[in-house]
Write a protein that holds these residues in place. Structure first.
Motif, PDB file in Angstrom:
ATOM      1  N   ARG A  20       0.802  -1.227   0.000  1.00 44.85           N
ATOM      2  CA  ARG A  20       0.000   0.000   0.000  1.00 44.85           C
ATOM      3  C   ARG A  20       0.833   1.275   0.000  1.00 44.85           C
ATOM      4  NH1 ARG A  20      -2.238   1.102   5.759  1.00 44.85           N
ATOM      5  NH2 ARG A  20      -1.045  -0.355   6.990  1.00 44.85           N
ATOM      6  N   PHE A  21       1.965   1.289   0.684  1.00 48.96           N
ATOM      7  CA  PHE A  21       2.800   2.487   0.699  1.00 48.96           C
ATOM      8  C   PHE A  21       3.603   2.615  -0.598  1.00 48.96           C
ATOM      9  CE2 PHE A  21       2.561   1.207   5.289  1.00 48.96           C
ATOM     10  CZ  PHE A  21       1.540   2.087   5.595  1.00 48.96           C
ATOM     11  N   ALA A  22       4.133   1.501  -1.059  1.00 46.28           N
ATOM     12  CA  ALA A  22       4.886   1.510  -2.318  1.00 46.28           C
ATOM     13  C   ALA A  22       3.985   1.907  -3.484  1.00 46.28           C
ATOM     14  CB  ALA A  22       5.517   0.140  -2.564  1.00 46.28           C
ATOM     15  N   GLU A  23       2.754   1.397  -3.482  1.00 49.08           N
ATOM     16  CA  GLU A  23       1.809   1.751  -4.538  1.00 49.08           C
ATOM     17  C   GLU A  23       1.559   3.253  -4.555  1.00 49.08           C
ATOM     18  OE1 GLU A  23      -2.761   0.780  -5.922  1.00 49.08           O
ATOM     19  OE2 GLU A  23      -2.332   1.322  -3.833  1.00 49.08           O
ATOM     20  N   LEU A  24       1.333   3.829  -3.402  1.00 46.36           N
ATOM     21  CA  LEU A  24       1.061   5.258  -3.310  1.00 46.36           C
ATOM     22  C   LEU A  24       2.219   6.082  -3.872  1.00 46.36           C
ATOM     23  CD1 LEU A  24      -0.743   7.574  -2.354  1.00 46.36           C
ATOM     24  CD2 LEU A  24       0.174   7.252  -0.064  1.00 46.36           C
ATOM     25  N   ASN A  25       3.439   5.773  -3.470  1.00 44.80           N
ATOM     26  CA  ASN A  25       4.602   6.504  -3.986  1.00 44.80           C
ATOM     27  C   ASN A  25       4.790   6.289  -5.488  1.00 44.80           C
ATOM     28  OD1 ASN A  25       5.630   8.008  -1.820  1.00 44.80           O
ATOM     29  ND2 ASN A  25       6.697   6.232  -0.983  1.00 44.80           N
ATOM     30  N   SER A  26       4.625   5.065  -5.951  1.00 40.23           N
ATOM     31  CA  SER A  26       4.820   4.762  -7.373  1.00 40.23           C
ATOM     32  C   SER A  26       3.794   5.461  -8.260  1.00 40.23           C
ATOM     33  CB  SER A  26       4.753   3.254  -7.624  1.00 40.23           C
ATOM     34  OG  SER A  26       5.800   2.611  -6.964  1.00 40.23           O
ATOM     35  N   VAL A  27       2.530   5.409  -7.870  1.00 41.96           N
ATOM     36  CA  VAL A  27       1.480   6.042  -8.669  1.00 41.96           C
ATOM     37  C   VAL A  27       1.655   7.559  -8.655  1.00 41.96           C
ATOM     38  CG1 VAL A  27      -1.005   6.439  -8.859  1.00 41.96           C
ATOM     39  CG2 VAL A  27      -0.139   4.127  -8.482  1.00 41.96           C
ATOM     40  N   GLU A  29       4.428   9.196  -8.404  1.00 42.84           N
ATOM     41  CA  GLU A  29       5.539   9.489  -9.324  1.00 42.84           C
ATOM     42  C   GLU A  29       5.070   9.364 -10.776  1.00 42.84           C
ATOM     43  OE1 GLU A  29      10.055   7.909 -10.369  1.00 42.84           O
ATOM     44  OE2 GLU A  29       8.990   7.067  -8.648  1.00 42.84           O
ATOM     45  N   MET A  30       4.237   8.368 -11.066  1.00 47.71           N
ATOM     46  CA  MET A  30       3.738   8.145 -12.418  1.00 47.71           C
ATOM     47  C   MET A  30       2.915   9.334 -12.920  1.00 47.71           C
ATOM     48  SD  MET A  30       1.316   5.032 -13.751  1.00 47.71           S
ATOM     49  CE  MET A  30      -0.214   5.750 -13.190  1.00 47.71           C
ATOM     50  N   VAL A  31       2.154   9.992 -12.017  1.00 50.30           N
ATOM     51  CA  VAL A  31       1.337  11.126 -12.452  1.00 50.30           C
ATOM     52  C   VAL A  31       2.092  12.454 -12.373  1.00 50.30           C
ATOM     53  CG1 VAL A  31      -0.840   9.962 -11.903  1.00 50.30           C
ATOM     54  CG2 VAL A  31       0.186  11.529 -10.229  1.00 50.30           C
ATOM     55  N   ALA A  34       6.213  15.157  -7.184  1.00 55.22           N
ATOM     56  CA  ALA A  34       7.553  15.079  -6.610  1.00 55.22           C
ATOM     57  C   ALA A  34       7.547  13.873  -5.683  1.00 55.22           C
ATOM     58  CB  ALA A  34       7.879  16.350  -5.853  1.00 55.22           C
ATOM     59  N   SER A  35       8.506  12.991  -5.830  1.00 52.87           N
ATOM     60  CA  SER A  35       8.460  11.765  -5.037  1.00 52.87           C
ATOM     61  C   SER A  35       9.631  11.712  -4.070  1.00 52.87           C
ATOM     62  CB  SER A  35       8.444  10.541  -5.953  1.00 52.87           C
ATOM     63  OG  SER A  35       9.613  10.478  -6.708  1.00 52.87           O
ATOM     64  N   PRO A  36       9.522  10.937  -3.007  1.00 57.01           N
ATOM     65  CA  PRO A  36       8.337  10.184  -2.598  1.00 57.01           C
ATOM     66  C   PRO A  36       7.319  11.104  -1.918  1.00 57.01           C
ATOM     67  CG  PRO A  36      10.076   9.846  -0.993  1.00 57.01           C
ATOM     68  CD  PRO A  36      10.650  10.723  -2.083  1.00 57.01           C
ATOM     69  N   VAL A  37       6.057  10.744  -1.998  1.00 63.27           N
ATOM     70  CA  VAL A  37       5.013  11.551  -1.359  1.00 63.27           C
ATOM     71  C   VAL A  37       4.843  11.174   0.107  1.00 63.27           C
ATOM     72  CG1 VAL A  37       3.795  12.102  -3.492  1.00 63.27           C
ATOM     73  CG2 VAL A  37       3.106  10.085  -2.175  1.00 63.27           C
ATOM     74  N   ILE A  38       5.290   9.963   0.455  1.00 62.20           N
ATOM     75  CA  ILE A  38       5.329   9.556   1.863  1.00 62.20           C
ATOM     76  C   ILE A  38       6.704   8.960   2.138  1.00 62.20           C
ATOM     77  CG2 ILE A  38       2.851   9.122   2.103  1.00 62.20           C
ATOM     78  CD1 ILE A  38       3.534   6.089   1.906  1.00 62.20           C
ATOM     79  N   ASP A  39       7.126   9.061   3.382  1.00 61.54           N
ATOM     80  CA  ASP A  39       8.363   8.437   3.828  1.00 61.54           C
ATOM     81  C   ASP A  39       7.990   7.089   4.429  1.00 61.54           C
ATOM     82  OD1 ASP A  39      10.710   7.615   4.972  1.00 61.54           O
ATOM     83  OD2 ASP A  39      10.944   9.372   6.268  1.00 61.54           O
ATOM     84  N   GLU A  58      -5.587  18.441  -7.857  1.00 64.26           N
ATOM     85  CA  GLU A  58      -5.806  17.693  -9.111  1.00 64.26           C
ATOM     86  C   GLU A  58      -4.899  16.467  -9.173  1.00 64.26           C
ATOM     87  OE1 GLU A  58      -7.187  21.696  -9.189  1.00 64.26           O
ATOM     88  OE2 GLU A  58      -5.097  21.048  -8.961  1.00 64.26           O
ATOM     89  N   MET A  59      -3.646  16.632  -8.761  1.00 62.31           N
ATOM     90  CA  MET A  59      -2.716  15.508  -8.781  1.00 62.31           C
ATOM     91  C   MET A  59      -3.126  14.455  -7.745  1.00 62.31           C
ATOM     92  SD  MET A  59       1.411  15.719  -8.884  1.00 62.31           S
ATOM     93  CE  MET A  59       1.384  16.595 -10.441  1.00 62.31           C
ATOM     94  N   ALA A  60      -3.577  14.892  -6.572  1.00 59.07           N
ATOM     95  CA  ALA A  60      -4.039  13.958  -5.543  1.00 59.07           C
ATOM     96  C   ALA A  60      -5.243  13.169  -6.049  1.00 59.07           C
ATOM     97  CB  ALA A  60      -4.389  14.715  -4.264  1.00 59.07           C
ATOM     98  N   THR A  61      -6.126  13.841  -6.786  1.00 61.33           N
ATOM     99  CA  THR A  61      -7.291  13.172  -7.363  1.00 61.33           C
ATOM    100  C   THR A  61      -6.856  12.096  -8.345  1.00 61.33           C
ATOM    101  OG1 THR A  61      -8.617  15.168  -7.082  1.00 61.33           O
ATOM    102  CG2 THR A  61      -9.436  13.543  -8.661  1.00 61.33           C
ATOM    103  N   GLU A  62      -5.867  12.407  -9.168  1.00 55.17           N
ATOM    104  CA  GLU A  62      -5.348  11.418 -10.128  1.00 55.17           C
ATOM    105  C   GLU A  62      -4.723  10.224  -9.414  1.00 55.17           C
ATOM    106  OE1 GLU A  62      -5.591  10.979 -13.489  1.00 55.17           O
ATOM    107  OE2 GLU A  62      -7.073  12.564 -13.182  1.00 55.17           O
ATOM    108  N   VAL A  63      -3.978  10.492  -8.347  1.00 51.78           N
ATOM    109  CA  VAL A  63      -3.371   9.407  -7.572  1.00 51.78           C
ATOM    110  C   VAL A  63      -4.471   8.512  -7.008  1.00 51.78           C
ATOM    111  CG1 VAL A  63      -2.041   8.860  -5.487  1.00 51.78           C
ATOM    112  CG2 VAL A  63      -1.253  10.677  -7.025  1.00 51.78           C
ATOM    113  N   ALA A  64      -5.496   9.129  -6.415  1.00 48.35           N
ATOM    114  CA  ALA A  64      -6.584   8.353  -5.811  1.00 48.35           C
ATOM    115  C   ALA A  64      -7.316   7.489  -6.838  1.00 48.35           C
ATOM    116  CB  ALA A  64      -7.562   9.289  -5.108  1.00 48.35           C
TER     117      ALA A  64
END
Length: 177
Positions: A20-27, A29-31, A34-39, A58-64
């Motif tokens: 779940r944490f890796a997915e959040l950072n990877s997605v 970065e994909m959109v 600036a990464s990582p979004v979480i430590d 807008e970027m947070a919406t895309e990540v979600a």
């Protein structure tokens, strides 16, 4: 970046922690965030909540939209180790970000809701939690049935050995998105 509270899918402390944490950072970065979004080293794997720094709403919406492990994501106006600390930060946020918050606070209908992880709030407890947040300077009309905006007070009371803690415990964390 802006601060967001991400509530992830939850099935217990070991539920997909590696993913779940890796997915959040990877997605993110994909959109283009600036990464990582979480430590990942400083997250509480025993909680479905994680704070993330993402460049824009807008970027947070895309990540979600693209993360299967995200239940919801909210812009944070205040957070802390108690409801009082979260309220203090929310007051500062409102003062420092008037241009951003004015339409929510003065022009559009709204409702405030309470969500407790590890605690089920009675109607009376919900009112007690919400009341201080209604003192942030709202002039917009409350509309409980069909609000334009919903503001949440999230509390994290923790989770122990598969059982929720008993009612009445103070939350260990609180956030006001």
């Amino acid at each position: 970046g802006m601060e967001f509270l991400v509530q992830q899918v939850w099935g217990g402390p070991k539920s997909f922690a590696d993913f779940r944490f890796a997915e959040l950072n990877s997605v993110a970065e994909m959109v283009g965030a600036a990464s990582p979004v979480i430590d990942e080293k400083n997250v509480d794997v025993g909680s479905p909540f994680v704070m993330a720094r993402i460049d824009s709403i807008e970027m947070a919406t895309e990540v979600a939209k693209r993360c299967v492990m995200i239940k919801n994501i909210h812009e944070v106006w205040g957070n802390g180790d108690s409801l009082e600390a979260a309220l203090k930060k929310a007051k500062t946020y409102v003062e420092e970000n008037k241009a951003h918050v004015d339409r929510f606070m003065h022009n559009e209908t709204f409702a405030v809701r309470v969500n407790g992880f590890g605690h089920t709030y009675s109607v009376q407890e919900q009112r007690k939690v919400m009341e201080p947040f209604l003192q942030l300077g709202w002039t917009a009309k409350v509309n409980l049935k069909n609000p334009k905006n919903i503001f949440w007070v999230f509390t994290d009371h923790g989770h122990q050995e598969g059982h929720f803690k008993t009612a009445g415990n103070s939350p260990s964390k609180a956030a006001i998105p």
